[in-house]
Design an enzyme around this catalytic site. Sequence first.
Site, short mmCIF file in Angstrom:
data_model
loop_
_atom_site.label_atom_id
_atom_site.label_comp_id
_atom_site.label_asym_id
_atom_site.label_seq_id
_atom_site.Cartn_x
_atom_site.Cartn_y
_atom_site.Cartn_z
N ARG A 271 54.11 28.30 21.32
CA ARG A 271 53.72 29.34 22.26
C ARG A 271 54.99 30.10 22.62
O ARG A 271 55.99 29.50 22.96
CB ARG A 271 53.13 28.69 23.51
CG ARG A 271 52.51 29.67 24.48
CD ARG A 271 52.06 28.98 25.76
NE ARG A 271 51.02 27.98 25.56
CZ ARG A 271 49.74 28.27 25.34
NH1 ARG A 271 49.33 29.51 25.28
NH2 ARG A 271 48.87 27.30 25.17
N LYS B 257 41.73 41.87 22.17
CA LYS B 257 41.68 40.41 22.28
C LYS B 257 40.21 40.02 22.30
O LYS B 257 39.53 40.18 23.30
CB LYS B 257 42.40 39.91 23.53
CG LYS B 257 42.43 38.39 23.59
CD LYS B 257 43.31 37.88 24.69
CE LYS B 257 43.49 36.37 24.62
NZ LYS B 257 42.24 35.62 24.53
#
Length: 594
Positions: free
Chosen positions: A419, A250
């Site tokens: 999401r 990430k």
Amino acid sequence: MKFAELVATYDRLDATTKRLEMRAVLVELLGRLSPDELGEVLYLSQGLLRPEYEGIELGVADSLAGRALADAVGAPEPRITAAVRASGDLGSTAEAMLAQVPPNPPPLEVTEVYAGLYAIARASGEGSQEAKVGFLVALLRRATPTEAKYILRIVLGRLRLGVREMTILDALAEKYAGGSRAGRVRVEAAYNVSSDLGLVARLLATEGVEGLGKVRLEVGRPIRAMLAERSPDLADVLERMEGRTALEYKYDGLRVQAHVFEDGTTRLFSRRLEDLSGQFPELVRDLPKALVRRPVIVEGERDPIDPDTDEIRPFQEVSRRRGRKYDLERMQEEVPVCLFLFDVLLAPEGPLIDRPFPERRDRLVQLVTTDERIRVAKQQVVASVEEAQAFFDESIAAGCEGVMAKSLADGSAYRAGARGFWWIKYKREYTQGLADSIDGVVVGAFAGRGRRAGRYGALLLAVYNEREDRFESFCKVGSGFDDAGLAELPKRLGPFELDTPPEDVVSGLTPDRWFRPALVLEVRGAELSLSPIHRAAFGEVRPGTGLALRFPRFTGRYRDDKGPTDATTAAELLTLYRSQVKQPARTSEAAAGA
Ligand code: AMP
């Protein structure tokens, strides 16, 4: 439609911050527009001429607008300047001054105003300033006082009716899709793929919901970003992913959606759908070299790297560069950046967003010719907590902030604008027993005392509650700002000041100054606790209490890449709170070890 009717509607929208009321006003407005006017009116209502991503800016400075007003009313410029100083707003000054002069007939039509504004935006090159003034004068001469007020607010980029996309989508669904839940979902889906409200509205008005089937992914038109849920630990991540997942580094930088046309022309978009192409010339130059089979749409994270060690460097180094147009070349050498690609949405053979993630990833790897500056995000498929932990540690060692777990399931399509647990982020902070950072929206400010007298001393921050479409306070933050940062706050917040509390904000605190939710900044804190004062996720854990962040601190990072509704949500805060309660042992262990 007459422009006078539209501004009467603007007056009504301006007078409320209640979403339901806004929706009702918009539904009524939609009913009075021809299909041709629809797009224009929707863009205008958001202070735009075209969808955000086209980057068309009116670019009229106050001085220029003042000159046009002076010319239109036949007053000397200094008089206008003095009046603006007194009223604080060129729009209101125009309204007052035009009250003395009857408008030239015939009354303005919406399409005429739009065309005039478009001409202003498009005027460029030599003599363009004069041309802009000329177009504006022509509009103002025919405008009523109220019309002039709104025309000026639009050209100066200060319309701010506070009508959010979601409210417009609600209104469109109610008007054209029968107001059903399924209809609303289809309307939003079309918007998520096209990022163009005008297009969605026109299709709905002319062909109904079925017409939305025509909305396709197109190169040059950004698609709304897919977003991740979070999880408290790697075991939970694996469980949710049914035992097997692709973990990726990430990267903690800036998300970039790159559109490379067949001829190599490249356009870059931010997560907020703004055109970033001008900001990152090196990517515009390098991407077509790395992507020789075209057209393609790819997504990645742009992060600075250390050229010697290849380590990823802290975010602050990129943010310092943002907005600094001068000295770009020197900065590029000093802080080399790399784009780590993690998804492909369209390949030469067509759109891939409906394909499962593993297929997209394979295609991405095939399509990219990796070079120093353009790479594919590091990935490993893991099937045990041990493997996951090892990869996580590796990512931290490489300078990343954690991992992104991605579903390998058949249903792992790219979910534009949504999401969900198809992507799960897991960050280092969780392992240190600290809460994750939170992106809060500034909704109020408190006057400073002592050393901070005469300035803002603390800010009231809120999270976004998606279900209620409102902003709920979760902390009052004063630490983390240095003197320069404090001094700059009034300027940053000035455009959003309100005289009355915004109706889409809930808090048990009353700040000295309210703001329309707009500015997003990152805070950290010790923990989340229950609070009778704050209203985030109110009543979800215990009746009469909301969630509050204890000992909040500004990290120094403004999230200019996020709009207010992109801030941390109340639901996310609740997840964070629960993950903390669920793991007291982990928290205290980590604290003891620290
Ligand atoms: P957050 O902003 O904390 O919600 O985290 C989501 C963001 O992480 C995305 O919007 C991307 O900008 C960023 N990101 C970094 N690395 C990746 C990756 N490998 N896959 C997807 N997103 C990533």
